[in-house]
Design a protein around this motif. Structure first.
Motif, mmCIF file in Angstrom:
data_model
loop_
_atom_site.group_PDB
_atom_site.id
_atom_site.type_symbol
_atom_site.label_atom_id
_atom_site.label_comp_id
_atom_site.label_asym_id
_atom_site.label_seq_id
_atom_site.Cartn_x
_atom_site.Cartn_y
_atom_site.Cartn_z
ATOM 1 N N PHE A 1 0.410 11.107 -8.653
ATOM 2 C CA PHE A 1 -1.021 10.850 -8.534
ATOM 3 C C PHE A 1 -1.446 9.510 -9.134
ATOM 4 N N ASN A 2 -0.543 8.852 -9.817
ATOM 5 C CA ASN A 2 -0.854 7.555 -10.409
ATOM 6 C C ASN A 2 -0.614 6.459 -9.375
ATOM 7 N N THR A 3 -1.653 5.705 -9.060
ATOM 8 C CA THR A 3 -1.517 4.640 -8.064
ATOM 9 C C THR A 3 -1.238 3.281 -8.698
ATOM 10 N N ASP A 4 -1.198 3.226 -10.025
ATOM 11 C CA ASP A 4 -0.998 1.935 -10.694
ATOM 12 C C ASP A 4 0.374 1.342 -10.402
ATOM 13 N N ASN A 5 1.352 2.221 -10.157
ATOM 14 C CA ASN A 5 2.718 1.730 -9.956
ATOM 15 C C ASN A 5 3.094 1.600 -8.483
ATOM 16 N N ILE A 6 2.110 1.673 -7.592
ATOM 17 C CA ILE A 6 2.402 1.569 -6.162
ATOM 18 C C ILE A 6 2.602 0.103 -5.781
ATOM 19 N N VAL A 7 3.696 -0.156 -5.110
ATOM 20 C CA VAL A 7 4.009 -1.498 -4.614
ATOM 21 C C VAL A 7 4.375 -1.371 -3.139
ATOM 22 N N ALA A 8 3.889 -2.284 -2.339
ATOM 23 C CA ALA A 8 4.156 -2.229 -0.902
ATOM 24 C C ALA A 8 5.629 -2.476 -0.611
ATOM 25 N N PHE A 9 6.167 -1.714 0.326
ATOM 26 C CA PHE A 9 7.531 -1.953 0.795
ATOM 27 C C PHE A 9 7.543 -3.194 1.690
ATOM 28 N N THR A 10 8.638 -3.923 1.621
ATOM 29 C CA THR A 10 8.783 -5.097 2.486
ATOM 30 C C THR A 10 10.082 -5.068 3.286
ATOM 31 N N ASP A 11 10.946 -4.092 3.005
ATOM 32 C CA ASP A 11 12.224 -4.027 3.714
ATOM 33 C C ASP A 11 12.036 -3.409 5.094
ATOM 34 N N ASP A 12 12.945 -3.742 5.988
ATOM 35 C CA ASP A 12 12.834 -3.323 7.389
ATOM 36 C C ASP A 12 12.867 -1.804 7.548
ATOM 37 N N GLU A 13 13.697 -1.130 6.755
ATOM 38 C CA GLU A 13 13.852 0.318 6.913
ATOM 39 C C GLU A 13 12.545 1.053 6.631
ATOM 40 N N ASN A 14 11.909 0.737 5.510
ATOM 41 C CA ASN A 14 10.661 1.419 5.157
ATOM 42 C C ASN A 14 9.518 1.027 6.088
ATOM 43 N N LEU A 15 9.492 -0.230 6.516
ATOM 44 C CA LEU A 15 8.450 -0.650 7.450
ATOM 45 C C LEU A 15 8.628 0.044 8.802
ATOM 46 N N ALA A 16 9.881 0.246 9.210
ATOM 47 C CA ALA A 16 10.144 0.961 10.463
ATOM 48 C C ALA A 16 9.676 2.411 10.362
ATOM 49 N N LYS A 17 9.887 3.026 9.198
ATOM 50 C CA LYS A 17 9.417 4.399 9.001
ATOM 51 C C LYS A 17 7.890 4.451 8.994
ATOM 52 N N GLY A 18 7.273 3.410 8.413
ATOM 53 C CA GLY A 18 5.816 3.340 8.429
ATOM 54 C C GLY A 18 5.276 3.221 9.840
ATOM 55 N N LYS A 19 5.947 2.412 10.663
ATOM 56 C CA LYS A 19 5.537 2.269 12.062
ATOM 57 C C LYS A 19 5.697 3.586 12.807
ATOM 58 N N GLU A 20 6.794 4.282 12.529
ATOM 59 C CA GLU A 20 7.024 5.583 13.165
ATOM 60 C C GLU A 20 5.928 6.576 12.784
ATOM 61 N N LEU A 21 5.521 6.555 11.517
ATOM 62 C CA LEU A 21 4.438 7.433 11.064
ATOM 63 C C LEU A 21 3.123 7.065 11.740
ATOM 64 N N PHE A 22 2.881 5.780 11.911
ATOM 65 C CA PHE A 22 1.652 5.323 12.563
ATOM 66 C C PHE A 22 1.547 5.905 13.968
ATOM 67 N N THR A 23 2.704 6.029 14.622
ATOM 68 C CA THR A 23 2.726 6.580 15.981
ATOM 69 C C THR A 23 2.701 8.106 15.972
ATOM 70 N N SER A 24 3.553 8.712 15.137
ATOM 71 C CA SER A 24 3.684 10.174 15.156
ATOM 72 C C SER A 24 2.436 10.875 14.635
ATOM 73 N N LYS A 25 1.697 10.235 13.757
ATOM 74 C CA LYS A 25 0.477 10.834 13.215
ATOM 75 C C LYS A 25 -0.762 10.404 14.002
ATOM 76 N N THR A 26 -0.525 9.803 15.162
ATOM 77 C CA THR A 26 -1.576 9.408 16.114
ATOM 78 C C THR A 26 -2.627 8.492 15.497
ATOM 79 N N CYS A 27 -2.219 7.631 14.571
ATOM 80 C CA CYS A 27 -3.161 6.637 14.042
ATOM 81 C C CYS A 27 -3.633 5.709 15.155
ATOM 82 N N PHE A 28 -2.750 5.516 16.152
ATOM 83 C CA PHE A 28 -3.070 4.605 17.256
ATOM 84 C C PHE A 28 -4.253 5.091 18.084
#
Length: 217
Positions: free
Chosen positions: A103-130
């Protein structure tokens, strides 16, 4: 007569006493005189098991009525509900205290590697954000996610909080906290950030007063 025969006979007597069923072949003794298109009716009595159940429900309803309307201080549905809500809140707070990293957001850092960004893109599609933001994040019902104008903030923590708690009331953006994990929300937020500054086909006009990232001086 052996014991098994006695048990069977006793069971039959019990069932007969609970059903008051008439013996086969005696229908003429309880046949009513009227008929409907040749269909006649038997004057069967209500089975005792049904009557006993009916009487029990009446007794329970009387007890319930007296407790609810004449002893409401002891049996109050409102107080019971309030107590359950308070108990639930205590359990939530205890869980948060035991798992602060969730629940602590202070330690959140954005991912920049291809693997995590690809998973983020997959979530964007699978969760119908589009459906609201389009495949290229240019915005439709929802705002454009590729410019630097944000309604609730465009840094990774702000986007994470929006995904966790939902958007503005009445705007349709639901809270995803109970649907996707903390890591998945960070992956999704990271993918959105990675798309900032891209050129969607039909970008929606900027919305929001929070400018992030701020323009270079």
């Amino acid at each position: 007569m052996n014991k098994n025969s006695e048990n069977i006979s006793g069971w039959k007597k019990f069932m007969k006493s609970m059903t008051k069923a008439n013996e086969l072949g005696t229908e003429k003794d309880i046949m009513l005189e009227h008929d409907y298109d040749g269909i006649k009716e038997l004057d069967n009595v209500l089975p005792p098991w049904w009557l006993y159940g009916f009487y029990i429900t009446i007794a329970i309803s009387i007890f319930y009525y007296t407790q609810v309307f004449y002893n409401s201080e002891k049996y109050s549905q409102a107080e019971e509900y309030a107590a359950e809500v308070a108990k639930g809140k205590e359990e939530v707070e205890a869980y948060k205290a035991a798992n602060p990293e969730l629940f602590n957001t202070d330690n959140i850092v954005a991912f920049t590697d291809d693997e995590n960004l690809a998973k983020g893109k997959e979530l964007f599609t699978s969760k119908t954000c589009f459906a609201c933001h389009l495949d290229d994040l240019g915005g439709s019902i929802g705002p454009n996610l590729t410019d630097n104008a944000w309604i609730l903030g465009g840094d990774v923590k702000s986007i994470f909080n929006t995904l966790t708690n939902g958007g503005r009331p009445g705007k349709g953006m639901i809270a995803w906290e109970s649907t996707i994990t903390r890591e998945e929300r960070i992956q999704l937020a990271s993918y959105i950030i990675s798309m900032q500054g891209t050129s969607p086909a039909n970008p929606k006009a900027p919305e929001g007063d929070i400018i992030y990232p701020a323009p270079a001086e």
